[in-house]
Design a protein around this motif. Sequence first.
Motif, PDB file in Angstrom:
ATOM      1  N   GLY A 127     137.010  72.091  60.863  1.00  0.00           N
ATOM      2  CA  GLY A 127     137.069  73.542  60.758  1.00  0.00           C
ATOM      3  C   GLY A 127     138.111  74.063  61.725  1.00  0.00           C
ATOM      4  N   THR A 132     132.371  76.899  61.900  1.00  0.00           N
ATOM      5  CA  THR A 132     132.532  75.974  60.773  1.00  0.00           C
ATOM      6  C   THR A 132     132.516  74.526  61.248  1.00  0.00           C
ATOM      7  OG1 THR A 132     133.804  77.609  59.540  1.00  0.00           O
ATOM      8  CG2 THR A 132     134.049  75.309  58.873  1.00  0.00           C
ATOM      9  N   ASN A 176     134.976  74.316  54.047  1.00  0.00           N
ATOM     10  CA  ASN A 176     135.962  74.669  55.079  1.00  0.00           C
ATOM     11  C   ASN A 176     137.396  74.766  54.565  1.00  0.00           C
ATOM     12  OD1 ASN A 176     137.013  72.068  54.854  1.00  0.00           O
ATOM     13  ND2 ASN A 176     136.251  71.357  56.832  1.00  0.00           N
TER      14      ASN A 176
END
Length: 366
Positions: A127, A132, A176
Motif C-alpha cells: 500500500g 492499506t 490496493n
Amino acid sequence: MFRRIAAWLKQRAGGRPFEAFQVEVTTRCLLRCAMCPRVALADQWPEMDLPWETFERLASAFDRTRHVHLQGWGEPLLHPGLFDMIALAKGAGCRVGLTTNGMRLELATGQRLLELDLDLIAISIAGATADTHERIRVGSDFALILENVRRLLALRAAQEKRRPKVELSYLMTKTNMVELPKAVELAASLSVDELFATNLDYVVTPEHDDLKAFGCPPLREAFVRTVAEAREKARRLGLAFRPYPLDPEEVAVCEANPLTILFISCDGWVSPCSYMGLAGRADIPRRFDGRSLAVPRLRFGNVLEQDLLDIWNSAAYRAFREQLARRRLGVAAWAIGSVGGHEEIFERKMPPPPDSCRTCYKLYGI
C-alpha cells in the motif's frame, strides 16, 4: 543437448553457470500478512532457521553461481547468523541480495549491511498509505518501515556508496491497486533505485484467491488505466518502475528460470523454485483457475545427504530441466522461422510443461 546448453552457459558466465541460488534462511516472521501461506497453514507451519552447517555445505558450490539471494517464506533479518551468511557468500565472489518486510531494518542493521557490501535489498510493501499496507501486512508499522528505508539510503549516501541497490516491491491486489500511482510518488520521494509492482501469484485459500489483481475481467480496464497512470508518473519523476503483467499468457520458462536458478529450503531440500519447496510439507496447496489443488512437493535431494552439484546433475533433475529447455528451444525455433518467413515450417506450439508447473501462475507470465 542439455549438456551443450550447460557448457555454453558455463563459458558465458566465466565458470559460474548458475544465475542464482535462492536460499531460505528462515520460515519465521513477525507479521501475519493476509495472503501469506504462513497464515493459511499456521497449524502445520514449521518454525525453523537454516542451520549454519547447512549453509556451509551450500557454500562449497558458491563459486559456481553469480548470485545468492537470501529469501524464502520467512523474514531473513530474523536469522541470527544472517550477517555471517552474507559475508561467506560475498567472500566467494557472489552478488548477494535479500528481501525483507523492513521492520527489522534498524540503524545498526543498515550499517552492517553497508559494511558487508550487500548488493541488493528489496523491501516489501502492500500500500502507499499506512491504513492499506497495515491491513494487508498485519502486524507491520508502515511509518517505521519508511523511516528505516530513508535511514538506509541516507547512510548509503553519507558513505558515498552505490550498494546496496534499494528496491521497493509493491504487491498489487484488488484492494490496493488504486494506490499504485501514489506508491510511485512515495518511491520517488524516498529516492529508492527502483519500484516493482508484483502480483499475488501464490495463494492457498479462496479468500486469498479473491485478492488477486490479475485475471480479473470486470476490473481489468480500470486496473490497466491505473498501471498506465503509474507508468507515466514514474516517467515524469525519473523513477525506474516495473509493473508485472495483469493478463496471463503462457511463457516457455517462467521468471524463476529453473534452468539456471535453484531453491534451497530451510530443511535442506533442493527444488526448482520456492513455489515448489515449502519446508516441512509433502505437498503444496495452491489455488489455480478457481480450483483448490494439492501439488506434490518437487524436491530432488537434500544437501545434508548429498552434494548440491550431485543433486543438480541427478537424472530426475536433468529430466525436469530438459522438459523446460525443449519448450524454450521450440519458441526460439518458431521465432527464427517467423523472421525468415517460414512460419509454416515451425508450428507455434510449445511442448507441455512439467506437471508441477502447469498450475502455477508464474508459468503464465504473472
